[in-house]
Design an enzyme around this catalytic site. Sequence first.
Site, PDB file in Angstrom:
ATOM      1  N   HIS A 151       0.874  -1.160   0.000  1.00 31.35           N
ATOM      2  CA  HIS A 151       0.000   0.000   0.000  1.00 31.35           C
ATOM      3  C   HIS A 151       0.915   1.215   0.000  1.00 31.35           C
ATOM      4  O   HIS A 151       1.477   1.587   1.021  1.00 31.35           O
ATOM      5  CB  HIS A 151      -0.883  -0.028   1.251  1.00 31.35           C
ATOM      6  CG  HIS A 151      -1.718   1.193   1.390  1.00 31.35           C
ATOM      7  ND1 HIS A 151      -2.714   1.507   0.504  1.00 31.35           N
ATOM      8  CD2 HIS A 151      -1.683   2.193   2.295  1.00 31.35           C
ATOM      9  CE1 HIS A 151      -3.274   2.649   0.875  1.00 31.35           C
ATOM     10  NE2 HIS A 151      -2.655   3.091   1.957  1.00 31.35           N
ATOM     11  N   GLY A 166       3.606   4.853   4.018  1.00 33.08           N
ATOM     12  CA  GLY A 166       3.186   5.691   5.144  1.00 33.08           C
ATOM     13  C   GLY A 166       1.715   5.485   5.389  1.00 33.08           C
ATOM     14  O   GLY A 166       0.990   5.051   4.499  1.00 33.08           O
ATOM     15  N   SER A 168      -2.310   6.089   6.039  1.00 32.92           N
ATOM     16  CA  SER A 168      -3.295   6.823   5.253  1.00 32.92           C
ATOM     17  C   SER A 168      -3.379   8.278   5.701  1.00 32.92           C
ATOM     18  O   SER A 168      -3.380   8.560   6.893  1.00 32.92           O
ATOM     19  CB  SER A 168      -4.674   6.188   5.454  1.00 32.92           C
ATOM     20  OG  SER A 168      -4.964   5.353   4.398  1.00 32.92           O
ATOM     21  N   GLY A 169      -3.427   9.185   4.757  1.00 29.08           N
ATOM     22  CA  GLY A 169      -3.630  10.582   5.093  1.00 29.08           C
ATOM     23  C   GLY A 169      -2.363  11.331   5.448  1.00 29.08           C
ATOM     24  O   GLY A 169      -2.407  12.512   5.781  1.00 29.08           O
ATOM     25  N   GLY A 171      -0.024  11.993   3.362  1.00 31.34           N
ATOM     26  CA  GLY A 171       0.341  12.852   2.233  1.00 31.34           C
ATOM     27  C   GLY A 171       1.197  12.177   1.174  1.00 31.34           C
ATOM     28  O   GLY A 171       2.012  12.828   0.524  1.00 31.34           O
ATOM     29  N   LYS A 172       0.979  10.871   0.989  1.00 31.56           N
ATOM     30  CA  LYS A 172       1.763  10.153  -0.025  1.00 31.56           C
ATOM     31  C   LYS A 172       1.404  10.642  -1.422  1.00 31.56           C
ATOM     32  O   LYS A 172       2.289  11.004  -2.203  1.00 31.56           O
ATOM     33  CB  LYS A 172       1.500   8.634   0.053  1.00 31.56           C
ATOM     34  CG  LYS A 172       1.952   7.985   1.345  1.00 31.56           C
ATOM     35  CD  LYS A 172       1.853   6.480   1.281  1.00 31.56           C
ATOM     36  CE  LYS A 172       0.432   5.970   1.190  1.00 31.56           C
ATOM     37  NZ  LYS A 172      -0.339   6.191   2.423  1.00 31.56           N
ATOM     38  N   SER A 173       0.113  10.659  -1.736  1.00 29.54           N
ATOM     39  CA  SER A 173      -0.310  11.056  -3.077  1.00 29.54           C
ATOM     40  C   SER A 173       0.064  12.504  -3.373  1.00 29.54           C
ATOM     41  O   SER A 173       0.501  12.830  -4.474  1.00 29.54           O
ATOM     42  CB  SER A 173      -1.813  10.866  -3.238  1.00 29.54           C
ATOM     43  OG  SER A 173      -2.140   9.505  -3.091  1.00 29.54           O
ATOM     44  N   ASP A 190      -1.223   4.429  -4.738  1.00 23.99           N
ATOM     45  CA  ASP A 190      -1.936   3.613  -3.753  1.00 23.99           C
ATOM     46  C   ASP A 190      -1.586   2.126  -3.682  1.00 23.99           C
ATOM     47  O   ASP A 190      -1.515   1.571  -2.615  1.00 23.99           O
ATOM     48  CB  ASP A 190      -3.451   3.767  -3.919  1.00 23.99           C
ATOM     49  CG  ASP A 190      -4.131   3.751  -2.568  1.00 23.99           C
ATOM     50  OD1 ASP A 190      -3.540   4.328  -1.637  1.00 23.99           O
ATOM     51  OD2 ASP A 190      -5.195   3.147  -2.436  1.00 23.99           O
ATOM     52  N   GLU A 218      -5.421   9.937  -6.673  1.00 21.86           N
ATOM     53  CA  GLU A 218      -6.496  10.539  -5.881  1.00 21.86           C
ATOM     54  C   GLU A 218      -5.915  11.549  -4.907  1.00 21.86           C
ATOM     55  O   GLU A 218      -5.042  11.236  -4.112  1.00 21.86           O
ATOM     56  CB  GLU A 218      -7.244   9.466  -5.093  1.00 21.86           C
ATOM     57  CG  GLU A 218      -8.479  10.003  -4.408  1.00 21.86           C
ATOM     58  CD  GLU A 218      -8.593   9.562  -2.958  1.00 21.86           C
ATOM     59  OE1 GLU A 218      -8.269   8.417  -2.643  1.00 21.86           O
ATOM     60  OE2 GLU A 218      -9.008  10.403  -2.136  1.00 21.86           O
ATOM     61  N   ARG A 259      20.177  11.879  11.535  1.00 22.51           N
ATOM     62  CA  ARG A 259      20.561  13.267  11.273  1.00 22.51           C
ATOM     63  C   ARG A 259      21.841  13.364  10.478  1.00 22.51           C
ATOM     64  O   ARG A 259      22.176  14.417   9.955  1.00 22.51           O
ATOM     65  CB  ARG A 259      20.675  14.028  12.595  1.00 22.51           C
ATOM     66  CG  ARG A 259      19.307  14.177  13.243  1.00 22.51           C
ATOM     67  CD  ARG A 259      19.349  14.971  14.523  1.00 22.51           C
ATOM     68  NE  ARG A 259      19.868  16.315  14.336  1.00 22.51           N
ATOM     69  CZ  ARG A 259      19.822  17.231  15.297  1.00 22.51           C
ATOM     70  NH1 ARG A 259      19.299  16.954  16.459  1.00 22.51           N
ATOM     71  NH2 ARG A 259      20.323  18.432  15.069  1.00 22.51           N
TER      72      ARG A 259
END
Lengths: 326, 89
Positions: A151, A166, A168-169, A171-173, A190, A218, A259
């Site tokens: 996914h 990552g 859902s939500g 900010g991958k797309s 997706d 999407e 870092r």
Amino acid sequence: MAEELKLKSIKVSKLLEIDESQNFLMGFEVLAGGAGLDKDITCPEINRPGLTLSGFMEHFASERILVLGRGEVAYIEKLIADNETENVEKFFSFDIPVCIVTHGQSIPQYVMDFADMRSIPVLRTKLSTEKFIALITTILDDLFASYAVFHGNLVSIYNIGVMILGSSGIGKSESVLGLVERGHKFISDDMVRVKKLRTPSGFELKGEPYVDYGPYIEIRGIGIINVSQYYGEGRVLNFEHMGLVVKLVEWRSDYNYDRLGMEEQYMNILGLDIPMKEIPVSSGRNVPLLIEVAAYREVMRRLGYNSAEELERKVINFMKKERELE
Amino acid sequence: MKRISVTISNEYGLHARPASLLANTASQYTSEIRIIKEGKEVNAKSIMNLLLLAAGKGTIIDVTAEGTDDNDALEAIRFLIEERKFDEK
């Protein structure tokens, strides 16, 4: 770790679809046995049935795709002319998934009738036997390769397949859109299928869309966007060799992120280690830019450059000199 | 403002890996923490700042902290530098 999956079989008709998607490179025509186009091919190998036609049936790998080249067709014609069709009949009594005739040859009506009767599809290609075998072997290896499904999103950055994972939500797309905007190439939104392919030097991983409806993405609050319509066909790719996994994570102040970039982290996919970077997301951080830099860093790493190590050498040398002066 | 002096005692001094450890340790506290070496004063939460110091073995550095958790921060930094020696030789 994602589960290792494998395709068990493909329909004969899939070969026709692939031919069509490759602009009729093989130029398949169905000569006979059209009723058998939904037969399963379960084995990614081919066989040239010379021995079988001459009467030696032991170890006959009839589950393979059978290729009839010039020699085989000439031999069948000779058998028919000599009225010695027993071997041809035996040959067609096996449960053959598909016969492929090369060089655009015609085959005797007698054989076509058998194929129709037994519903064994006989396809004709315009390619020579050697070219056809090389091509079909690559296609079958790819189709039957073991794979895993993720996914996540897939982008090609500087010719490196970068898979973005990552929750859902996170900010991958949106990141993918940002990367396409910056000139990189969209592969999948997706769902990503990662295949393990054999190469002369070992194995490599190839990433592609899990289901290829087209380059749709999407974006929350906007809706569905066709990337090739909006950004041009040049910003879309069908696949790329995997080189980096980027994991987007929520920013946490108590978490120790990398870092320096002196130690590499890896993600094991189908038994192969792929470099992985965990990138914390928070407002004010330009995530597409960070992913682009991570990919560029991977390019440099392959060339043998590591900025952190370079700086480290300079600092240590400087401290050594200071000590010698004292 | 609290202030302590510590001696760098690992072989390679405050190079990249120790600097990263020190910055991460300092970042766990809300206090404003600064490192001073021979008049050069830097932010302890910044790796690049720490590397600028080029503090080799035997260097004595001052650490200052100002904030609600200053004592804890200084103790953690002292422990990292003098006792753990950045987990190095």
